[in-house]
Design an enzyme around this catalytic site. Structure first.
Site, PDB file in Angstrom:
ATOM      1  N   ARG A   1      11.132  21.688 -13.040  1.00 42.32           N
ATOM      2  CA  ARG A   1      11.738  22.402 -11.901  1.00 42.32           C
ATOM      3  C   ARG A   1      12.623  21.438 -11.121  1.00 42.32           C
ATOM      4  O   ARG A   1      13.731  21.768 -10.729  1.00 42.32           O
ATOM      5  CB  ARG A   1      10.648  22.985 -11.008  1.00 42.32           C
ATOM      6  CG  ARG A   1      10.110  24.339 -11.472  1.00 42.32           C
ATOM      7  CD  ARG A   1       9.624  24.318 -12.920  1.00 42.32           C
ATOM      8  NE  ARG A   1       9.069  25.567 -13.372  1.00 42.32           N
ATOM      9  CZ  ARG A   1       7.763  25.866 -13.372  1.00 42.32           C
ATOM     10  NH1 ARG A   1       6.864  24.965 -12.971  1.00 42.32           N
ATOM     11  NH2 ARG A   1       7.357  27.031 -13.812  1.00 42.32           N
TER      12      ARG A   1
ATOM     13  N   ASP B   1       9.759  23.447 -19.451  1.00 43.13           N
ATOM     14  CA  ASP B   1       9.522  24.723 -18.764  1.00 43.13           C
ATOM     15  C   ASP B   1      10.816  25.521 -18.800  1.00 43.13           C
ATOM     16  O   ASP B   1      11.823  25.064 -19.350  1.00 43.13           O
ATOM     17  CB  ASP B   1       9.032  24.487 -17.316  1.00 43.13           C
ATOM     18  CG  ASP B   1       7.995  25.526 -16.903  1.00 43.13           C
ATOM     19  OD1 ASP B   1       8.308  26.726 -16.985  1.00 43.13           O
ATOM     20  OD2 ASP B   1       6.880  25.151 -16.508  1.00 43.13           O
TER      21      ASP B   1
ATOM     22  N   HIS C   1       6.892  30.176 -20.765  1.00 39.87           N
ATOM     23  CA  HIS C   1       7.660  29.132 -20.060  1.00 39.87           C
ATOM     24  C   HIS C   1       8.555  28.366 -21.031  1.00 39.87           C
ATOM     25  O   HIS C   1       8.603  27.139 -21.028  1.00 39.87           O
ATOM     26  CB  HIS C   1       6.704  28.178 -19.325  1.00 39.87           C
ATOM     27  CG  HIS C   1       6.068  28.796 -18.110  1.00 39.87           C
ATOM     28  ND1 HIS C   1       6.787  29.192 -17.011  1.00 39.87           N
ATOM     29  CD2 HIS C   1       4.774  29.101 -17.833  1.00 39.87           C
ATOM     30  CE1 HIS C   1       5.969  29.703 -16.096  1.00 39.87           C
ATOM     31  NE2 HIS C   1       4.739  29.675 -16.574  1.00 39.87           N
TER      32      HIS C   1
ATOM     33  N   GLU D   1       0.601  32.002 -18.393  1.00 37.57           N
ATOM     34  CA  GLU D   1       1.636  32.929 -17.957  1.00 37.57           C
ATOM     35  C   GLU D   1       2.604  33.323 -19.074  1.00 37.57           C
ATOM     36  O   GLU D   1       3.811  33.136 -18.950  1.00 37.57           O
ATOM     37  CB  GLU D   1       2.398  32.312 -16.769  1.00 37.57           C
ATOM     38  CG  GLU D   1       1.484  32.036 -15.581  1.00 37.57           C
ATOM     39  CD  GLU D   1       2.186  31.409 -14.390  1.00 37.57           C
ATOM     40  OE1 GLU D   1       1.839  31.764 -13.261  1.00 37.57           O
ATOM     41  OE2 GLU D   1       3.067  30.542 -14.590  1.00 37.57           O
TER      42      GLU D   1
ATOM     43  N   TRP E   1      -7.203  26.668 -13.754  1.00 40.44           N
ATOM     44  CA  TRP E   1      -6.280  26.606 -12.613  1.00 40.44           C
ATOM     45  C   TRP E   1      -6.300  27.848 -11.737  1.00 40.44           C
ATOM     46  O   TRP E   1      -6.026  27.790 -10.545  1.00 40.44           O
ATOM     47  CB  TRP E   1      -4.847  26.328 -13.092  1.00 40.44           C
ATOM     48  CG  TRP E   1      -4.140  27.480 -13.745  1.00 40.44           C
ATOM     49  CD1 TRP E   1      -4.241  27.871 -15.055  1.00 40.44           C
ATOM     50  CD2 TRP E   1      -3.216  28.395 -13.130  1.00 40.44           C
ATOM     51  NE1 TRP E   1      -3.446  28.962 -15.284  1.00 40.44           N
ATOM     52  CE2 TRP E   1      -2.801  29.301 -14.127  1.00 40.44           C
ATOM     53  CE3 TRP E   1      -2.693  28.528 -11.842  1.00 40.44           C
ATOM     54  CZ2 TRP E   1      -1.895  30.336 -13.881  1.00 40.44           C
ATOM     55  CZ3 TRP E   1      -1.785  29.560 -11.587  1.00 40.44           C
ATOM     56  CH2 TRP E   1      -1.398  30.450 -12.597  1.00 40.44           C
TER      57      TRP E   1
ATOM     58  N   TRP F   1       3.505  20.956  -8.663  1.00 40.40           N
ATOM     59  CA  TRP F   1       4.630  21.778  -9.144  1.00 40.40           C
ATOM     60  C   TRP F   1       5.786  21.564  -8.188  1.00 40.40           C
ATOM     61  O   TRP F   1       5.587  21.495  -6.966  1.00 40.40           O
ATOM     62  CB  TRP F   1       4.217  23.253  -9.199  1.00 40.40           C
ATOM     63  CG  TRP F   1       3.059  23.478 -10.123  1.00 40.40           C
ATOM     64  CD1 TRP F   1       1.758  23.668  -9.773  1.00 40.40           C
ATOM     65  CD2 TRP F   1       3.087  23.488 -11.556  1.00 40.40           C
ATOM     66  NE1 TRP F   1       0.981  23.809 -10.895  1.00 40.40           N
ATOM     67  CE2 TRP F   1       1.766  23.704 -12.007  1.00 40.40           C
ATOM     68  CE3 TRP F   1       4.108  23.342 -12.506  1.00 40.40           C
ATOM     69  CZ2 TRP F   1       1.433  23.775 -13.363  1.00 40.40           C
ATOM     70  CZ3 TRP F   1       3.774  23.411 -13.855  1.00 40.40           C
ATOM     71  CH2 TRP F   1       2.456  23.626 -14.265  1.00 40.40           C
TER      72      TRP F   1
ATOM     73  N   GLU G   1       8.918  23.264  -7.684  1.00 36.79           N
ATOM     74  CA  GLU G   1       9.959  24.241  -7.331  1.00 36.79           C
ATOM     75  C   GLU G   1      10.570  23.905  -5.968  1.00 36.79           C
ATOM     76  O   GLU G   1      11.787  23.961  -5.783  1.00 36.79           O
ATOM     77  CB  GLU G   1       9.368  25.660  -7.246  1.00 36.79           C
ATOM     78  CG  GLU G   1       9.071  26.300  -8.582  1.00 36.79           C
ATOM     79  CD  GLU G   1       7.637  26.068  -9.034  1.00 36.79           C
ATOM     80  OE1 GLU G   1       7.004  25.086  -8.569  1.00 36.79           O
ATOM     81  OE2 GLU G   1       7.141  26.859  -9.866  1.00 36.79           O
TER      82      GLU G   1
HETATM   83  C1  ACM Z   1       0.139  27.220 -13.640  1.00 34.84           C
HETATM   84  O1  ACM Z   1       0.106  26.920 -12.443  1.00 34.84           O
HETATM   85  N1  ACM Z   1       0.915  28.211 -14.061  1.00 34.84           N
HETATM   86  C2  ACM Z   1      -0.676  26.537 -14.618  1.00 34.84           C
END
Ligand code: ACM
Ligand code: ZN
Length: 741
Positions: A147, A176, A247, A310, A376, A451, A453
């Site tokens: 990201r 990703d 992803h 996801e 997670w 993460w 983003e």
């Molecule tokens: C995740 O946070 N999608 C592993």
């Protein structure tokens, strides 16, 4: 070998006064009398030579490993100590003595010395004995490099952060939808095309805005080798993550033949989860195996992370190949197809002598035989996996996602949303009570994830990591004592002097204040501030000025007499620590009065109950985790009881729209009034287009008249219109405040 370093030693008799700020706290520490030493290291090499220590531990004939000035520190091999454990003795006479059974234990002893002595400036440390060992084998931190991209220098710095806290695993998120970041020689387009995107989301996802600034970056294989070696010397194993089957858009942009449809695809500029994923055809498996061969050649880790989270099944449901594969393999559905995908990859990885680890979705449709699970979405996936005798790393978003706010969102830089305050990290128990002792042995350890983003700069990344990593390290080491958070906080305050020396940009949110308003009597509001730690010195103002060391002390609670802005901050010895917290109040005839709702708000957005609508507080429209009541698929139907019949002539009602988060303005708002609460008379209707025009804050004036009850009916849009995120699902309606004047 470890050389270039300097050790100063002074024996003095002055009294030892200072708190020892070791993080993670050692298992056993005993101060010996009141003697102390002055110690300084002039080189970081000492803390980054696992290879040298390893050579010593491999050499059976050598008994003592001496460091620096002859005999200053001696390391002895011990057969008694467990893996990664160490004993450290600082006695009146030299040398400083370290015992360990392996190089990692010795390295941790040196890290402890480093924290005791800090760098550069000599610091006096007491005579002591420490016996120490970690509780968990997996002590990890993750970094999302897709990201936003982090250059090699920062990745090394991040590894240093881990090493300082005796952590041992760096989870490197390399691929990703928004960028493929690892050079693969056999598939050059992965980086030529897949590492670049033409723009990035600007602001929060729910604002649905983008910039058009080209963004990209990747690591060459030479750089990766350099980073792997760098990490190894610091006792850190790097676990690379190659995401599949979801992803995957960056890879599909480079090689569209990996997808179910013909594309074309472009590297995503938007955050989220995308329908285009790897199609489980032979070409794809050949591709992924070739990629993994290169990855495994670069990373010697026992585990290879294959993602697995996801992965929408949308494309697979309508893909001829996918559907015939389901039939051919006798699979029940697309979930079993995902399981087939992961198991096939696992077989390949196992054939190369490695193991796979994946996000907890890999449980769905059946777990691959030897896979480890990263839990997670909570701890449930971890519990299920442990019960199936699979190894587990706990990394629940509720406690260990460092992209969430660590203080009052209004005082924090824009983030993903949600709250992971440091006490939540510190209070996390990696071994769920639901597990038996035998099952609990499958919990390898814990990890926090970053993460990125909403994190684009190194300073911001540091801010999100520190000081929560300190709390994490103590959970992982097994010495966190959640009931004694205040003591941890005190130790951390001293530890921050070291972070200052290292010029690390850490957050002081844990010293910040969180405003809490509650109803008091019939029409009054009481304001309190909550904060970590006991009896803090809080000073405040109500005239809009910044709190100063001589501003009045906040007395615990104050009654808010009318519209005003309260500003408060925390002080220690005349110095402000943490930021200023501000709470604005807008009073009306409705403030603090009783509200009845025909339909209850969702338990996910309960605000402070019905009172939320009349607490005098307007919510934040971007960071809307608090101060709002959320209704899913139902109308807001509120009756406010003003307690007496009063003359009224206007109503203000405020709503949120955030289509990216499925939240819509009402399609209509009606205002009705009544003297007795039985018979209501409509005084105004506001249409969707008028609500849109005033951006959700509607101010309705009507002919002045007498009433005791005011009813506000805001119609929910009900179903999200086509062409929008979440189309077809129930829409949310969010309201924060109703004023009556
Ligand atoms: C995740 O946070 N999608 C592993
Ligand atoms: Zn397909």
């Amino acid at each position: 070998m470890i050389r270039k370093f300097l050790l100063l030693l002074l024996i003095s008799n002055s009294c030892f006064a200072q708190e020892l700020a070791l993080v993670p706290k050692p298992q056993h520490l005993r101060l010996l009398g009141n003697g102390e030493k002055k110690v300084a290291f002039d080189s970081k090499d000492l803390f980054s030579d696992l290879d040298g220590l390893q050579a010593f531990f491999n050499n059976k004939s050598v008994v003592i490993y001496s460091l620096g000035n002859p005999g200053a520190i001696e390391i002895r091999k011990s057969d008694k100590l467990k893996k990664e454990a160490y004993d450290l003795k600082i006695l009146p006479d030299l040398p400083i003595q370290i015992e360990a059974s392996d190089a990692s234990g010795a390295l941790y002893a040196l890290q402890t010395l480093f924290q005791l002595s800090a760098t550069e400036n000599a610091k006096t440390i007491p005579h002591l004995e420490i016996s120490d060992e970690p509780k968990f084998a997996w002590r990890g931190m993750h970094l999302d490099c897709s990201r936003h991209f982090w250059d090699v220098n920062f990745v090394k710095k991040y590894i240093d952060f881990l090493a300082m806290y005796k952590m041992n695993t760096f989870h490197w998120h390399l691929t990703d939808d928004q960028g493929w970041r690892i050079e693969i020689k056999k598939y050059p387009k992965l980086t030529q095309i897949g590492s670049k995107r033409r723009g990035t989301m600007a602001g929060h996802y729910n604002e649905q805005r983008w910039d058009d600034i080209p963004y990209g970056g990747f690591y060459t294989q030479e750089q990766i080798k350099e980073v792997v070696a760098y990490a190894r010397k610091r006792g850190i194993t790097i676990v690379p993550e190659i995401e599949m089957p979801g992803h995957a858009v960056a890879a599909l942009a480079a090689y569209p033949e990996l997808a179910c449809t013909s594309g074309p695809f472009e590297v995503e500029r938007t955050w989220g989860v995308f329908d285009d994923v790897f199609c489980p055809k032979e070409y794809t498996f050949e591709f992924l195996e070739n990629v993994l061969v290169e990855v495994m050649a670069l990373f010697p880790s026992e585990y290879i992370h294959i993602g697995g989270d996801e992965c929408p099944k949308t494309r697979w449901k309508t893909c001829n190949h996918c559907q015939s594969l389901i039939k051919q393999k006798g699979l029940k559905d697309e979930h079993e197809l995902q399981s087939y995908f992961v198991q096939r990859i696992e077989k390949f990885v196992n054939s190369k002598g490695r193991k796979i680890i994946g996000w907890d979705e890999i449980l769905e449709g059946g777990l691959a035989p030897n896979a480890a699970v990263m839990s997670w979405r909570g701890i449930e996936g971890g519990i299920a996996a442990a019960r199936q005798k699979h190894n587990v790393v706990m990394t629940p978003e509720s406690n260990l996602y460092f992209d969430r706010y660590q203080g009052d969102p209004r005082n924090e830089p824009l983030g993903f949303g949600g709250n992971v305050t440091i006490d939540k990290v510190y209070g996390f128990n990696p071994v769920p009570e639901a597990l038996s002792e035998a099952e609990a042995r499958y919990i390898l350890g814990v990890q926090a994830n970053l993460w990125t983003e909403y994190i684009a700069t190194e300073r911001h990344a540091e801010y999100m990591v520190f000081p929560r990593i300190a709390a994490l390290s103590e959970v992982a080491w097994g010495t966190a004592q959640p009931q004694q958070f205040a003591q941890f906080q005190k130790r951390l305050a001293t530890h921050m002097e070291l972070l200052d020396k290292l010029k690390i940009n850490y957050s002081r949110a844990m010293f910040g204040l969180s405003a809490k308003a509650s109803a008091f009597g019939r029409d009054k509001i009481v304001l309190e501030f909550t904060t970590a730690g006991k009896n803090p010195e809080i000073r405040y103002t109500t005239d809009g000025s910044e709190p100063q060391p001589d501003s009045p002390l906040f007395p615990g609670k104050i009654v808010i007499p009318g519209s005003e802005t309260v500003k408060a901050a925390r002080f220690e010895n005349g110095v402000k620590i943490g930021g200023t917290t501000q709470q604005e109040f807008t009073f009306s005839k409705a403030t603090g009065h009783k509200v009845e709702l025909a339909e209850a708000p969702s338990k996910h957005y309960p605000g402070d109950g019905n009172f939320t609508l009349v607490n005098g507080i307007f919510g934040d429209k971007v960071k809307f985790g608090r101060d709002w009541l959320g209704f899913s698929g139902v109308d807001l139907d509120a009756v406010i009881d003003l307690a007496d019949v009063r003359k009224i002539q206007s109503v203000t009602a405020s709503f949120l729209q955030s289509k990216g988060s499925w939240i819509y303005f009402p399609s209509q708002v009606r205002i009705l009034i009544s003297k007795d609460g039985q018979e209501f008379k409509q005084v105004a209707t506001v249409s969707a287009s008028d609500i849109e025009k005033v951006k959700g804050t509607i101010d309705i004036a009507f002919k002045s008249q007498k009433a005791r009850f005011v009813k506000v009916i805001a119609k929910n849009t009900i179903k999200i219109p086509d062409g929008n995120p979440g189309a077809g699902n129930a829409a949310w309606l969010f309201a924060d405040e109703i004023l009556v004047n």
